[in-house]
Design a protein around this motif. Sequence first.
Motif, short mmCIF file in Angstrom:
data_model
loop_
_atom_site.label_atom_id
_atom_site.label_comp_id
_atom_site.label_asym_id
_atom_site.label_seq_id
_atom_site.Cartn_x
_atom_site.Cartn_y
_atom_site.Cartn_z
N LEU A 72 0.83 -1.20 0.00
CA LEU A 72 0.00 0.00 0.00
C LEU A 72 0.87 1.25 0.00
O LEU A 72 0.59 2.22 -0.73
N ALA A 73 1.94 1.25 0.80
CA ALA A 73 2.84 2.41 0.85
C ALA A 73 3.48 2.65 -0.51
O ALA A 73 3.63 3.80 -0.95
N GLY A 74 3.88 1.58 -1.20
CA GLY A 74 4.49 1.74 -2.52
C GLY A 74 3.53 2.33 -3.53
O GLY A 74 3.92 3.17 -4.35
N LEU A 75 2.27 1.91 -3.48
CA LEU A 75 1.28 2.45 -4.41
C LEU A 75 1.05 3.94 -4.17
O LEU A 75 0.85 4.70 -5.12
N ILE A 76 1.08 4.35 -2.91
CA ILE A 76 0.90 5.77 -2.61
C ILE A 76 2.17 6.55 -2.91
O ILE A 76 2.13 7.71 -3.33
N ALA A 77 3.33 5.91 -2.72
CA ALA A 77 4.61 6.61 -2.87
C ALA A 77 4.89 7.02 -4.30
O ALA A 77 5.58 8.02 -4.52
N VAL A 78 4.42 6.26 -5.27
CA VAL A 78 4.73 6.59 -6.67
C VAL A 78 4.18 7.97 -7.04
O VAL A 78 4.95 8.83 -7.49
N PRO A 79 2.89 8.23 -6.88
CA PRO A 79 2.44 9.61 -7.20
C PRO A 79 3.05 10.66 -6.29
O PRO A 79 3.33 11.78 -6.74
N ALA A 80 3.32 10.31 -5.02
CA ALA A 80 3.94 11.28 -4.13
C ALA A 80 5.35 11.62 -4.58
O ALA A 80 5.76 12.79 -4.59
N GLY A 81 6.13 10.60 -4.98
CA GLY A 81 7.48 10.84 -5.46
C GLY A 81 7.51 11.62 -6.75
O GLY A 81 8.38 12.48 -6.95
N ILE A 82 6.56 11.33 -7.64
CA ILE A 82 6.50 12.06 -8.91
C ILE A 82 6.14 13.53 -8.65
O ILE A 82 6.70 14.44 -9.27
N MET A 83 5.20 13.77 -7.75
CA MET A 83 4.84 15.15 -7.42
C MET A 83 6.04 15.89 -6.83
O MET A 83 6.29 17.05 -7.17
N LEU A 84 6.79 15.22 -5.94
CA LEU A 84 7.98 15.84 -5.36
C LEU A 84 9.01 16.15 -6.44
O LEU A 84 9.62 17.22 -6.45
N HIS A 85 9.19 15.22 -7.37
CA HIS A 85 10.12 15.41 -8.49
C HIS A 85 9.71 16.61 -9.34
O HIS A 85 10.53 17.46 -9.68
#
Length: 799
Positions: free
Chosen positions: A724-737
């Motif tokens: 679940l954390a990985g699924l949320i982390a992808v859009p969060a990481g892209i937004m941070l990028h």
Amino acid sequence: MRLGPVTRAAAGGLTRRRVQTIVIGLVLLVSTSACVLALALVADSSTPFDHAFATQRGAHVIAVVNPARATAADLAATRRLPEVTAAAGPFAEVTVTPKFTGPGGAQVGMSPMLVAGRASPGGPVDDVTLQSGHWVAGPGQLVLASDPSPGDNVSMPLGTRLTMPGAAGNVTLTVVGIADSVDSSAAGWVLPSEIAKLRVPGTPLAAQMQYRFRDAGNAAAVRTDVAAVTGTQSYLAIRAQEKSNIAPWVPFVVAFAVLGLALSALIVANVVSGAVVAGYWRIGVLKSIGFSPGQVVAAYTGQAMVPAVAGCVAGVALGNLLAAPVLRQTANVYGVGALHVPTWVDLAVPLAMCCLTAISALLPALRAGRFSAVQAIAAGRAPRTGHGYAAHRVLGRLALPRPVTIGLAAPFARPARTVITLTAVLLGATAVTFAVGLSSSLNRVANGLSHASAEPVQVLVPTAGPGGARIVKGGGGHVKASPAPGGSSGQARLPTPAEMERTVTAALRAQPGTLHYVAQADQTVGVAGLSQQVALTAFRGDATWTGYGMISGHWYTGPGQAVVGTGFLNDTGKSVGDTVTIFSGGRLVPVKIVGQVFDTDNNGVVMITDWQTLTRADPGATPDQYDVGLRPGVSATSYVRALHLRAPYGVNLTGRGSDFAIVIGLIGTLTLLLAIAAGLGVLNTVVLQTRERVHDLGVFKAIGMTPRQAITMVVCWVAGIGLLAGLIAVPAGIMLHHYVLPVMAAAANTGLPASILRVYGGGQIAVLALAGLVIAVAGALLPASWAAGTRTATALRAE
């Protein structure tokens, strides 16, 4: 409050819970090192120039005067102006075009360089710093700036003899020292009496005056000061250029530091909270033997603070090591010897981290202090009745092995701990997603700025210098003089521009690996409305393939059009579609801006156009470089060797800046550290779960659960959380990028092409979505193996 019992209780907790102690120490180490690095870069993005400028008493303004018109009395009067606090000069100066003997006896030319006459390096203004050798002590000696001509990539050891035209023929100077001027007042220094020998007949007299002012903190103040004197070069332009060398790297390090801080707070709170929950019985015992609530709080807070302090100290050392490569490069830029992490950073960061740890530990410790002895002993270790049972019933109906369903349902028994663990893994996986995108983007930035992929080979050719002398344009290799057709074998002469063009183009056409080539000329021109010169690049031929990224608009399509850098638009206030006027030698040429290009040269104040536009401003322009694109599969190194035999000029491989390699390595290091920290948070959670459910493990083993099934069950305690954390982390990481990259670009005074942000592919996103699962499983494997190896009788007795 007596400290003896508190100390013994805290020490007992440390020895009994070694895993949690190690986890806190390592997490604080990671977070502290990231914060030290971030603050060091923030501080050194602006202070090193200011420090060097103050130490070397740099000139706020360098004024170039004509001694024939400004008398000694006139110049002396400027020293007494109220705005002026210090002045030096006049130092006579002259522009020379030196040569030296390279390998094999070939004559190697250098770009024109400014030489000033100074009897000593010190003074009230512009205290020149010797790096090696000694100051000039007699005729025929030269102290050279460490970077005399940025375009010339030449190594100039002490003892090198430079030859250049002078008043009575060639003059030879021996390099006796290497020095740095913080405001780049000259590229070399000789005794004042030598300047007359170096001045070619017909060259106008020139001298420089250097001034320091009371108020020079901004451009408006400097303009006011200059109005009272006369000037050409403000230190603010140099400061802005030098500051931009390190400022772009600050935002991404700050992002990693924030992630590390959040991880630290979460994991420390989780560790102490787990220690409190798992130690209810021990808390009850402590209270029953007379511990006050304050002593219980102090004991459990102390269990977190001891490893936290150790982790912070080690983190400061690691942060200094990580910062060293970046600061070393910055020190080379400023010529200030060495830059280090500021002392206040080494003190403030661990103090702040310890305060954060104390607050994070204090909240769950206060909960322990509020329990009465009876409540604590009665509470035991197990979760409250009813927590997670519904999840067990629902998951039990799935067609999955029982160890899997038991493991997946376990997080529902401790929802608060599950949320903390989920957030910790989320932050780690976000860092991985962000780092992968950042590294890919920086690789594209490096290729876009160097053009190494599109034009891996460059041919540098001599260009016309002052007085008709032939010189070379540097850029990665030396250019050798060669005899032209008809020249005598005893004395080499450089060929004419037409001869050189025929030689180079014939060689490029003859090379089978040549796919594209285009002639290029680099000059500086004036632009109406700008006080500074603009770096102009003109191409003769189709240059659409040369690798320039477009931020907006389009590439020029004909004469009178140009693409410009972001700094050009910022400084002029123009936009794509507007028209500006360039001038050179009294010729005015209107140019329409048709695109914004990704180019950080000259702080983004650049213009790129076609050959006809340049020749309208400078009819005598000649190419100084040929950019070459190769056919697929052709080795650039082999191509360079073969081409050098046909074109005896400078043939080089296009290089990428070493700072990108350093920063990409730094990204990898920080990402690994944060992923490890997140994994340690998972390890702590699983250890707590294992200790709380040790009796359940004993029961499962007693009814036939194998060690492999036990490992599966324990890993599944956090596998669902990790997924679940990985699924949320992808859009969060892209937004941070997508947020950090434009901030980095703005610090470098440029925009970004859309292609630099579009680096995440579908397959890559799918793999990154598993990052949280990988972190969770990696953190759970060790305690899972411990649980699997626990003997059944031992587990049952633990109740």
